[in-house]
Design an enzyme around this catalytic site. Structure first.
Site, PDB file in Angstrom:
ATOM      1  N   ASP A  87      36.196  37.531  37.944  1.00  0.00           N
ATOM      2  CA  ASP A  87      35.586  36.488  38.774  1.00  0.00           C
ATOM      3  C   ASP A  87      36.430  36.181  40.003  1.00  0.00           C
ATOM      4  OD1 ASP A  87      33.899  36.240  36.610  1.00  0.00           O
ATOM      5  OD2 ASP A  87      34.683  34.296  35.958  1.00  0.00           O
TER       6      ASP A  87
ATOM      7  N   HIS B 217      37.130  34.417  34.356  1.00  0.00           N
ATOM      8  CA  HIS B 217      37.401  35.803  33.977  1.00  0.00           C
ATOM      9  C   HIS B 217      38.239  36.425  35.094  1.00  0.00           C
ATOM     10  CE1 HIS B 217      33.346  35.003  32.289  1.00  0.00           C
ATOM     11  NE2 HIS B 217      33.588  35.911  31.380  1.00  0.00           N
TER      12      HIS B 217
END
Lengths: 436, 436, 436, 436
Positions: free
Chosen positions: D103, D100
């Site tokens: 992340d 993501h």
């Protein structure tokens, strides 16, 4: 005096059931007499710091949504938090509050410093309690959030954690007693396991039994007059928690000889997670003599975790208060709001409104339950249903004077062939609906 | 001698793991030595009449699917059923069988006649047992199917039902003793409630306690050497059953002073319904000293009721037998198949194949568990994890020589600040996977 | 004229909310005007034969508890059953009834004879309908109880079962049309699987799609003006049913081009089993344009199977009727009682009382929902919450005139940094509590 | 080159099934040929940043347990995190990773700055990918953690959030394409509701449909060759998520005409939460033509939330890979580890061991599934079961050439009376057990 967090709101009024003011009570009138007692004295409302002032609005997939001016790790912010908390307690008119140590003071680097901070904030509470008349329903130690407790507190494989937890409970009991707390609560959120593969369950149960025995001993030694309460919950955060439900806790207390020393603090959400209704857990605790207090909230029936929502279903709450009343009502216990705002309910007003709604629902539930008691609405049919057991022959089967052999003889001699009678469930459900 | 129901099949052979014969064992070799004991003596397999020969294949939305030549209500058909049952027990080579009274004889109009029929069928069993060497693991009374029990047996509001149930249990205990049964089981499928509105839980628990006390007294009076077993189940058929799970039963036994007299018969499917893993219930029963026997089946994890399927997941079964072995293995207990064919499995062969598969999975599970025991695969890391508790200072916290005060003093003096250590769950899971 | 099954009871009166007569309505007054329409015309109550007159009181662990004079397999008993059923319909004053073919006539040895029996009983119904003015809400075929359907009807691996089911549906549609039925229902209780191991899901879905297409074709060919309804249920009896929930059915209908031909009959208990609230399923069906009718009952939230209890929680029912009203109310659909007595509710009176309570709860729920509509209690805050979408720039993102690129450009250019606003859940919940 | 986070470990070797080295593969040999293809090319393993490098070990009742040297909010720490991540990818020998946006880069104060940071870290990734040969399986945008998304992204009542989310997805798609990602994933963790009371479901579904249409349009416009994937999950974090399960998503795609554009990324844990088995969701997606990729983990069957544990039950995984193989295997999809360490698994080694165990279980599962395919173990009995449908008369019922009338005629004329045949479930389960 007020912090202004709730704007101009000072005191939530009782306006009666036709009020459309979202910031007024429609049913909770503390002075209304119910079964010969003031409503306030029946319900004994408490608000818990934990969800109402500490929870940041996070969930497993998202972080903080609430932006509270008291969030942070200083003692000054801790006092600011206390200021707002007491503002709300007074606005709502609740007679009690409750807290975990970790809710009210920032964690310090050492045990000693953490304890001293707790004592300092307790002094601050004392002033506020004196000024407002608000009392402490219970105190408790948070033995689950810090990473040192990740594998349990009393049940930790590391004895140093057991020791740290024991010392922490002592300091929380000391503060609870000093503030006149009426109970002391233990919730074993990490007393359990994530996997049996690394767990010696027998050993851990013994650790937990010993821990609780020390708590009870200490209570007596310091002359604490309150009740020691355990709060059942089957799981979450861990896969399995030892204080699974009321029935399990009863066995645990019996095993360690504590069944006359410790009672239960029962929460609707935890009952649901264990596969029970709230009223089941209340009724069972009463039957086993370990009913103490309640945490009032509700869980979403379609979600598999503890949603801790503010209660709103009056018919369900009536059945819960019916069990409380049948158990003789609260003695040291009360109705504690361990409910949390939904994380989208960002506004200060939401915090008030949630508690107002919850308190009103409790009041409605209590009043419905009281009317059922007055009318013997359920007690009447119940007596009738078990009436057969009042006969001497029936009683003799229970008092030890008969055996399987003598009973068999009677069955044969009297050609006993029992015929079922209607359980009348729908009739009773309709009857309850007359009251809610 | 054979009824021919299973065609030409006489005896299921052990053919080893490479066999592709669906009517052969691949892992269950009764004589294979496992941890110094024959596999048969470890597993102590039993087949229960109930699901294998009595269940017609119905479900809540459909009727009978099985068409068995012994279905019907005459004693002749009851004997025919026994003939086929023993055919199967012998074909499978199981050392034990189990039954409810209602499984083996048709219900009669009177208690006396029902009892006499049970005795008659017991005589028939005795002949077959003598001829085959097959033994009785346990007997039990069906106190839940007949409409007289719709509101419970021991916990019925009608004392006549209590009496009828007591007399029935007596006759079943008599037959069990006569046939050399090694245990006597009570499953309280109707000991619970449909609605709290018509239920006095405290009273019903007392009734149940008294009932069980009479059973224990009778056992001693007749010199029955077997074990009395209670089978936990949380619900189904009723909304709530008092024998909810192992923890609840332990509390119940303690309450009525029966914890040294009664043990538990634990079923995977019932564990699941109560929110536990099978191994949890086994481990807890062992820790509490009430582990007795097991019913081996599995529940569908996606279904909310008791599916009672034949077991087939070997890794899960290995963890179950690991708990059995850690508890010292079975004494009077055993592995009873209380599993039922899916209702679409119409053929006689399906009945054999289901048991063969189940027995093979048990054998695989047992062997994996035994290897873990031999290697101390889990016991080693476990000792290491709790090693801190071997030190004198740690022990002193458990033996009663320390108090909250003295522990607090040590925490402060020694500046105890416990550091968490890895729980190594994934390592242990991988390790188990070396064995399954 | 009356059978006397319900004693002297002829017609359940409306007595108003203060009545304590268990055999009177307190809230259901058919002629009361609600949102400009008679309450009867809103609720369109129907009673289903299935649970009320056919179910013998069995459960997976126990047999028949009800002893009804019409139980048995003859046409004479079928007519007797119809006599009592119409007695009850008239006593309750429901405008509709519903049935499965298997509910109303005994199964015969051949398809033809079964069909003829259905036609014969339909003639008998017609007379009673003419005499009483009671109408047929829907008919349906039971394609799940007989063992021939154990592996499905339309989705059976045996095409002969598909054929038998198709012919059966035709005969039930014929009867439904002849009796002026306003809908035709399909519940696929066996359209699913017990194990994927023996199932070709793609093939079975195609079979089911084809079956439904033939039903729709036939409807048009015979000029049936009613609505074809599918009833979602996720599981039970089978492990998985293809008509899992409203969302799944919508996809199924789209796949086979039937989304404008078929609507849903939604049941609270089935919604719960699928992990949804009842109001969710209603709201979703309305949003997708496939809302048709409801089966009114409730499931026990602590039980994992379909308990089909009579409804009794008014706040929940208010939310359900709120969705019905928001969807425009029923057109051909209605409120069908597919609820069953608890198996301990043996008395004829229990049957009446259960329906009375259910109907009264529906009336209370409807009235509360109507007041919410009138006050725009929820509609107001809802409009406000989405008001941002009324602006042209917002609309342009939905109407296809913007792209990810143009939106990104705006986000950058306008430095968009959205600030969350309170979702006000507790406020709205309190608000609903003003109405229930 | 290595960060040293994992000590001296450089590359996890394949050592074969008798290895007892916890840091070696026992079954995963990338080059082993399975059904004519390298094992690596079948499994297409990916590790996701999200749980493995970002999750701090918190749960709803406790905070961070992991202490990772890269935790923090600077770009320098983000690069350090990437260094360790690629160390692990290389050590494990996985061909892919996934992430993501949130992340891999710290959130900035503005959209533009957040996007620029993502681009910067993508540059850093590109170097590492070039050096190591590791590829990107998919990228995705985190539209659920930040408080701006608390009420949804595409389905937010505030159009500015929709816009912000759209712009964010664009930037993530851009990066995914630039890095050669083979898919782009959307998980709608906040696309749903907490309460229907404040939700307009029809409107929100339309918003979501429009959003996805724009994503698909953009994909084509930029020439992205990968697959757009939606990940079903029924609930958690919200009470209800619109992408409930595969069946629901199919209906959604059909509604907005996207069923040929978008496929599904299916996760075991999410399947379980929706009441399905993993293999069910895989099989259904294949049947509906929307199978894309998998997230490999497992949920605890006794917990009601998403536990995301590393997989360890080989028999279950064999059934999952059997569906993958039956669907033709992965094309652009793969086996992504979206599993998280237990929060007590603190050590760097735990991170490796967890992935090793998971990969080995996948390899065992795949190999078992492949052998079942080769032997037609299940395909054979399946063909036989449906063989009746190969006949012309049966086919004619499916191809539209017959109607209810003509089928009824045949049923009557041919006196069709279908006889059930065994579904052989236990036989098939035993058969599977030969392979696992």
């Amino acid at each position: 005096m007020s912090t202004g967090f709730f704007g101009a709101i000072d005191k939530i009024p009782f306006e009666g059931k036709d009020s459309t003011n979202p910031l007024a009570f429609r049913f909770y009138d503390p002075n209304e007499m119910v079964l010969g007692k003031r409503m306030e004295d029946h319900l004994r409302f408490a608000v818990c710091y934990w969800h109402s002032f500490v929870w940041p609005g996070g969930d497993p997939f998202g972080g903080q949504t609430f932006e509270r001016p008291w969030f942070g790790d200083t003692m000054e912010l801790a006092r600011k938090k206390a200021d707002v908390a007491f503002d709300m307690f007074e606005a709502l008119g609740v007679p009690y509050f409750t807290f975990h140590d970790a809710d009210v003071r920032p964690e310090a680097d050492t045990f000693t410093e953490s304890r001293d901070r707790l004592n300092a904030i307790a002094d601050y509470f004392q002033e506020k309690m004196d000024a407002s008349g608000i009392k402490l329903l219970w105190g408790t130690a948070n033995l689950f959030s810090h990473r040192r407790y990740m594998a349990g507190a009393a049940t930790n494989p590391d004895p140093d954690v057991f020791a740290y937890a024991a010392a922490t409970v002592k300091s929380c009991m000391d503060v609870t007693q000093r503030l006149g707390g009426e109970n002391y609560v233990l919730w074993g959120g990490r007393e359990g396991y994530e996997t049996l593969l690394n767990t010696d369950m027998g050993r851990e149960l013994d650790q937990m039994g010993r821990f609780l025995s020390m708590v009870v001993d200490y209570k007596h030694r310091i002359g604490f007059k309150g009740t020691i309460l355990i709060e059942p919950k089957p799981q979450e955060p861990t896969k399995h928690q030892y204080d699974y439900d009321v029935g399990t806790i009863y066995g645990f207390l019996k095993r360690y000889g504590l069944e006359n020393e410790v009672k239960t603090n029962i929460e609707q959400g935890h009952a649901i997670l264990a596969g029970h209704s709230f009223e089941h857990e209340l009724s069972l605790a009463a039957a086993l003599g370990i009913f103490g207090s309640i945490d009032m909230n509700r869980n979403d029936y379609q979600s598999g975790w503890d949603t801790d929502q503010f209660p709103n279903n009056v018919p369900e709450m009536a059945l819960a208060y019916l069990e409380v009343l049948k158990a003789g009502g609260f003695t040291t216990g009360g109705t504690n709001f361990d409910a949390k705002l939904r994380r989208q309910s960002l506004d200060p007003e939401d915090l008030l409104i949630a508690h107002i709604g919850g308190m009103d629902c409790c009041a409605r539930g209590l009043k419905a339950a009281a009317r059922m008691i007055e009318d013997k609405a359920l007690a009447g049919p119940l007596s009738e249903r078990y009436a057969g057991w009042d006969k001497p022959q029936a009683k003799s089967m229970l008092d030890g004077s008969m055996t399987l052999e003598s009973i068999e003889k009677r069955v044969i001699d009297e050609k006993i062939d029992p015929q079922p009678r209607s359980g009348r469930q729908e009739y009773l459900e309709n009857l309850v609906n007359r009251y809610v």
